[in-house]
Design an enzyme around this catalytic site. Structure first.
Site, PDB file in Angstrom:
ATOM      1  CG  HIS A  79      -1.953   1.094   1.143  1.00 58.30           C
ATOM      2  ND1 HIS A  79      -1.686   2.397   1.531  1.00 58.30           N
ATOM      3  CD2 HIS A  79      -3.228   1.095   0.700  1.00 58.30           C
ATOM      4  CE1 HIS A  79      -2.759   3.137   1.333  1.00 58.30           C
ATOM      5  NE2 HIS A  79      -3.711   2.375   0.830  1.00 58.30           N
ATOM      6  CD  GLU A  98     -11.414  -3.425   8.782  1.00 56.14           C
ATOM      7  OE1 GLU A  98     -11.483  -2.274   9.254  1.00 56.14           O
ATOM      8  OE2 GLU A  98     -11.283  -4.440   9.489  1.00 56.14           O
ATOM      9  CG  LEU A  99      -9.566  -1.078   0.945  1.00 55.39           C
ATOM     10  CD1 LEU A  99      -9.024  -2.028  -0.116  1.00 55.39           C
ATOM     11  CD2 LEU A  99     -10.386   0.030   0.288  1.00 55.39           C
ATOM     12  CG  ASP A 100      -5.897  -0.232   1.876  1.00 54.67           C
ATOM     13  OD1 ASP A 100      -5.369  -1.119   1.182  1.00 54.67           O
ATOM     14  OD2 ASP A 100      -6.361   0.817   1.398  1.00 54.67           O
ATOM     15  CB  ALA A 101      -7.962  -3.079   7.831  1.00 55.59           C
TER      16      ALA A 101
END
Length: 299
Positions: free
Chosen positions: A207, A241-244
């Site tokens: 990311h 869960e996006l980017d988590a």
């Protein structure tokens, strides 16, 4: 760039021949290290590296990675596993035993930007990345020539809002049963829960932000608007869960008011390729243990 040669691969195999890695996580209590060490000693194994960590000596969670040499490893592989089962049961362990010289098969997903892909291909061609790159899948054709020049299969699967489900099905058909892990080297599509369910903690994403700040789109523009003095990148496992997902590695670089958005992007690309490569290396070498939404990394 050319893929790793047979000579280089044989040198790697000789170096790691008869070497195994044991990964353990369990409730912490006295006697774990001594019991595991004694078991390996009784099997004739020689421990060459040992790392351990506890979240709390009083009722916490214990993590351990042991690398050891065992003569004629293949011959005693089954007995090593079976003999350890009573110990695992006694200490309520989650554990696995892996061969150090066994190369994982990896698929790389990429979109248009090639800096992370090129870094992984260079490390692969130099013999530093101990994996087989089974294929590269992209929703664009920008990196096709780079990949095919190395003799690696390249699959172009366009993705639109209307064809996303169909495209994912094609991807699943290509990789199912053929790869051990997936690297998202700046693949700018969100994977569905259906896709993720077959690869728990086996998909690594880079990311272009120092998470948890600036999640989602255009992080460098947002960082510039905020006037940050540090920019960074985060390699993490992909979850619904996006980017988590659990973070494996992060990196940062200091910037000033003189740096514009293009400067931030240029510096960011350098951080991204380095951070992703480190995370991939550690995963390939079985140095990452996941607990809840965190990782314990033994570099």
């Amino acid at each position: 760039m050319q893929p790793i040669s047979d000579k280089e691969w044989n040198q790697f195999k000789q170096k790691h021949e008869d070497t195994a890695i044991m990964l353990i996580t369990c409730p912490d209590r006295p006697g774990i290290v001594s019991t595991v060490s004694r078991y390996l000693y009784e099997q004739g194994a020689n421990i060459i590296q040992s790392d351990q960590y506890t979240t709390d000596p009083e009722g916490g969670r214990f993590f351990m990675r042991i690398e050891f040499k065992q003569s004629r490893l293949q011959e005693c592989w089954e007995s090593l596993n079976q003999g350890f089962e009573p110990i695992a049961k006694q200490f309520e362990m989650e554990w696995k035993l892996v061969e150090a010289c066994k190369r994982k098969r990896m698929a790389i997903f990429v979109s248009k930007e090639d800096h992370c892909l090129v870094e992984l291909l260079w490390q692969y061609s130099a013999g530093y990345l101990h994996a087989d790159i089974a294929m590269v899948i992209s929703n664009h054709l920008d990196t096709k020539d780079i990949v095919e020049a190395m003799g690696i299969p390249f699959y172009h699967i366009p993705v639109t809002k209307d064809t996303k489900q169909e495209a994912e099905q094609k991807q699943i058909e290509l990789i199912k049963g053929k790869v051990d892990m997936i690297v998202l080297a700046r693949y700018m599509q969100i994977l569905s829960p259906t896709f993720l369910q077959d690869f728990p903690c086996q998909i690594i994403n880079i990311h272009h932000s120092f998470l948890p700040a600036f999640v989602g789109a255009k992080p460098y523009e947002r960082a510039y608007e905020r006037g940050v003095k540090l920019i960074g990148a985060t390699a993490h496992y992909v979850t619904e869960e996006l980017d988590a997902g659990p973070i494996i590695e992060q990196g940062v670089e200091r910037v000033t008011h003189r740096d514009d958005v293009d400067d931030l992007k240029r510096l960011g690309k350098q951080i991204e390729r380095t951070v992703l490569a480190r995370a991939v290396h550690w995963h390939l070498e079985d140095r990452v243990l996941v607990h809840q939404n965190k990782t314990v990394v033994f570099p």
